[in-house]
Design a protein around this motif. Structure first.
Motif, mmCIF file in Angstrom:
data_model
loop_
_atom_site.group_PDB
_atom_site.id
_atom_site.type_symbol
_atom_site.label_atom_id
_atom_site.label_comp_id
_atom_site.label_asym_id
_atom_site.label_seq_id
_atom_site.Cartn_x
_atom_site.Cartn_y
_atom_site.Cartn_z
ATOM 1 N N GLU A 101 0.854 -1.184 0.000
ATOM 2 C CA GLU A 101 0.000 0.000 0.000
ATOM 3 C C GLU A 101 0.894 1.239 0.000
ATOM 4 O O GLU A 101 1.863 1.316 0.747
ATOM 5 N N GLN A 102 0.575 2.179 -0.872
ATOM 6 C CA GLN A 102 1.283 3.458 -0.881
ATOM 7 C C GLN A 102 0.278 4.551 -0.581
ATOM 8 O O GLN A 102 -0.764 4.624 -1.219
ATOM 9 N N LYS A 103 0.603 5.386 0.401
ATOM 10 C CA LYS A 103 -0.297 6.477 0.757
ATOM 11 C C LYS A 103 0.505 7.613 1.380
ATOM 12 O O LYS A 103 1.613 7.417 1.870
ATOM 13 N N VAL A 104 -0.084 8.788 1.350
ATOM 14 C CA VAL A 104 0.500 9.951 2.010
ATOM 15 C C VAL A 104 0.124 9.856 3.482
ATOM 16 O O VAL A 104 -1.011 9.519 3.813
ATOM 17 N N PRO A 105 1.072 10.113 4.400
ATOM 18 C CA PRO A 105 0.781 9.972 5.827
ATOM 19 C C PRO A 105 -0.414 10.823 6.270
ATOM 20 O O PRO A 105 -0.837 11.741 5.580
ATOM 21 N N GLU A 106 -0.883 10.512 7.448
ATOM 22 C CA GLU A 106 -2.023 11.215 8.024
ATOM 23 C C GLU A 106 -1.766 12.719 8.080
ATOM 24 O O GLU A 106 -0.630 13.164 8.080
ATOM 25 N N PRO A 107 -2.824 13.512 8.178
ATOM 26 C CA PRO A 107 -2.661 14.966 8.204
ATOM 27 C C PRO A 107 -1.930 15.460 9.450
ATOM 28 O O PRO A 107 -1.802 14.749 10.438
ATOM 29 N N PHE A 108 -1.486 16.682 9.383
ATOM 30 C CA PHE A 108 -0.759 17.337 10.458
ATOM 31 C C PHE A 108 -1.755 17.937 11.442
ATOM 32 O O PHE A 108 -2.629 18.710 11.047
ATOM 33 N N TYR A 109 -1.660 17.568 12.723
ATOM 34 C CA TYR A 109 -2.549 18.082 13.757
ATOM 35 C C TYR A 109 -1.838 19.192 14.520
ATOM 36 O O TYR A 109 -0.666 19.061 14.853
ATOM 37 N N THR A 110 -2.555 20.255 14.798
ATOM 38 C CA THR A 110 -1.947 21.362 15.521
ATOM 39 C C THR A 110 -2.991 22.080 16.369
ATOM 40 O O THR A 110 -4.174 22.078 16.054
ATOM 41 N N CYS A 111 -2.535 22.664 17.455
ATOM 42 C CA CYS A 111 -3.388 23.445 18.341
ATOM 43 C C CYS A 111 -2.633 24.698 18.778
ATOM 44 O O CYS A 111 -1.408 24.687 18.856
ATOM 45 N N GLY A 112 -3.360 25.733 19.080
ATOM 46 C CA GLY A 112 -2.733 26.960 19.555
ATOM 47 C C GLY A 112 -3.707 28.125 19.531
ATOM 48 O O GLY A 112 -4.785 28.038 18.935
ATOM 49 N N PRO A 113 -3.323 29.204 20.161
ATOM 50 C CA PRO A 113 -4.233 30.349 20.245
ATOM 51 C C PRO A 113 -4.447 31.068 18.921
ATOM 52 O O PRO A 113 -5.425 31.784 18.768
ATOM 53 N N PHE A 114 -3.575 30.865 17.944
ATOM 54 C CA PHE A 114 -3.716 31.556 16.668
ATOM 55 C C PHE A 114 -4.294 30.666 15.573
ATOM 56 O O PHE A 114 -4.193 30.988 14.397
#
Length: 134
Positions: A101-114
């Motif tokens: 299986e070839q796939k692009v990794p999971e999305p980038f998760y981020t948190c912050g006040p902005f």
């Protein structure tokens, strides 16, 4: 001048959004029991045919994070697909030897006040505190 330095330092500490995110396809190959049986008997598995699913285009590339503003440099040029490789088992029957299986990794998760500025980036999903970037 001192207030400007303190304010700038706080902005860098609060956002957590300075750097580069790279998304490239990853290929994973799993050996089946039939493949392992052949190698256990000191026989080299021979792939006779391969079946590949129709590829799906995905976004990949890099995203530059400049303080709080993401600058995506991504294009839908990567492919995701599923593939099965066939060969003969120890009894001579045609079986699946490898699953890939070839796939692009999971999305980038981020948190912050902005993160309220997240919708500036294409594909952002989330709210003003946390979200994902594809």
């Amino acid at each position: 001048m001192k207030n400007l330095i303190v304010t700038t330092a706080l902005i860098f500490c609060l956002t957590g959004c300075v750097g580069v995110l790279v998304a490239v396809p990853e290929k994973t190959t799993l050996k089946t029991d039939a493949y392992r049986d052949l190698t256990y008997q000191s026989s080299t598995p021979v792939i006779t045919s391969t079946v590949k699913s129709s590829p799906t285009r995905e976004w990949c590339g890099i995203t530059l994070w400049a303080v709080i503003i993401p600058v995506p440099l991504k294009l839908p040029v990567c492919e995701s697909y599923y593939e099965q490789s066939f060969g003969n088992d120890v009894f001579g029957n045609t079986v699946v030897l490898l699953n890939s299986e070839q796939k692009v990794p999971e999305p980038f998760y981020t948190c912050g006040p902005f993160m309220v500025l997240g919708p500036i980036s294409h594909g952002y999903e989330g709210n003003a505190l946390c979200g994902t970037f594809p």
